[in-house]
Design a protein around this motif. Structure first.
Motif, PDB file in Angstrom:
ATOM      1  N   ARG A 171       0.792  -1.220   0.000  1.00  0.00           N
ATOM      2  CA  ARG A 171       0.000   0.000   0.000  1.00  0.00           C
ATOM      3  C   ARG A 171       0.833   1.283   0.000  1.00  0.00           C
ATOM      4  O   ARG A 171       0.272   2.380  -0.070  1.00  0.00           O
ATOM      5  CB  ARG A 171      -0.963  -0.014   1.201  1.00  0.00           C
ATOM      6  N   ILE A 195      -5.962   1.873   8.711  1.00  0.00           N
ATOM      7  CA  ILE A 195      -5.727   2.356   7.348  1.00  0.00           C
ATOM      8  C   ILE A 195      -6.994   2.199   6.509  1.00  0.00           C
ATOM      9  O   ILE A 195      -7.573   1.117   6.453  1.00  0.00           O
ATOM     10  CB  ILE A 195      -4.562   1.587   6.689  1.00  0.00           C
ATOM     11  N   ARG A 197      -9.122   3.192   2.706  1.00  0.00           N
ATOM     12  CA  ARG A 197      -9.016   3.612   1.308  1.00  0.00           C
ATOM     13  C   ARG A 197      -9.816   4.897   1.146  1.00  0.00           C
ATOM     14  O   ARG A 197     -11.046   4.911   1.301  1.00  0.00           O
ATOM     15  CB  ARG A 197      -9.574   2.521   0.390  1.00  0.00           C
ATOM     16  N   TRP A 202      -4.343   5.369   0.216  1.00  0.00           N
ATOM     17  CA  TRP A 202      -4.437   4.744   1.528  1.00  0.00           C
ATOM     18  C   TRP A 202      -4.044   5.770   2.584  1.00  0.00           C
ATOM     19  O   TRP A 202      -2.993   6.405   2.485  1.00  0.00           O
ATOM     20  CB  TRP A 202      -3.510   3.528   1.620  1.00  0.00           C
TER      21      TRP A 202
END
Length: 243
Positions: A171, A195, A197, A202
């Motif tokens: 990521r 974390i 999206r 990210w």
């Protein structure tokens, strides 16, 4: 036997070929986390030796050189505002009705008793301008494969002489970081978690920052909401907005 030796040698070269350079990893981090603008609601939970307290605020930023924050809670902090323009930082305190520029040694002071310093807030995120980067090793953090990228200061005067960053290989986001002084002493430690999206990037919704020279359990920065690439009025980033 000759074919076997060739196969082994070829196999050993694959990880080296697939491993990016330290500079490449930092560029991938920038690509993932950089946005034209960010509008954030968040809170800091400061865990001291005897008690914890929570400070809530809203923040607007454009690129990496302009940022404006307004504290909304608790009552004694409400109305406090901060403005960052390039390498300058000002604070408005409603209790004194004054605007103060933070400079020199004041930059090393704690922000509202937290584990963040004003110097941390002023940091230029373009680490490639300030540090030489190399991939020191591979490791795991929070169960994810990471590159350990070691940064060594190019010039004297950096707040941290050496930095070690654990970067998620998939990521392209840091999951933890250690910050060292010139003596080699560990000064601060950061962990990024939760974390999410956000659009095509990210982002961490929780950051735990610990000053290793202070007592207490550190400071949690918890993001309630984040909006990217939305228009922000230009007059937001002016000293007039502090009043």
């Amino acid at each position: 036997m000759k074919k076997l030796i060739c196969y082994i040698l070829f196999s050993l070269t694959i990880p080296a070929m697939s491993q990016p350079s330290g500079k490449d990893i930092l560029n991938l981090i920038d690509k993932n986390m950089t946005a034209k603008t960010r509008i954030i609601t968040a809170k800091m939970i400061i865990s001291g030796v005897r008690e914890s307290r929570t400070i809530e605020f809203n923040s607007w930023s454009e690129g990496e050189k302009k940022a404006f924050s307004e504290y909304t809670s608790p009552a004694r902090e409400k109305g406090t505002k901060m403005l960052k323009l390039e390498d300058k930082l000002w604070i408005f305190s409603p209790s004194t009705d004054r605007i103060i520029q933070i400079t020199g040694q004041m930059l090393r002071q704690s922000v509202m008793g937290s584990d963040f310093s004003y110097e941390d807030m002023m940091e230029d995120p373009k680490l490639t301008d300030h540090y030489n980067a190399l991939v020191a090793a591979q490791d795991t953090a929070d169960g994810r494969k990471c590159w350990i990228v070691q940064l060594n200061a190019i010039m004297e005067g950096e707040a941290y002489e050496v930095r070690k960053i654990w970067v998620d290989q998939e990521r392209n986001i840091p999951l933890k970081e250690e910050l060292y002084g010139k003596s080699g002493k560990l000064l601060k430690r950061t962990r990024l978690a939760d974390i999410h999206r956000i659009q095509d990037r990210w982002y961490p919704m929780k950051i735990v920052f610990k000053d290793m020279l202070k007592a207490g359990d550190g400071t949690q920065l918890i993001i309630g909401s984040i909006r990217l690439d939305e228009a922000i009025p230009e007059d937001m980033f002016s000293k007039a907005s502090l009043k």
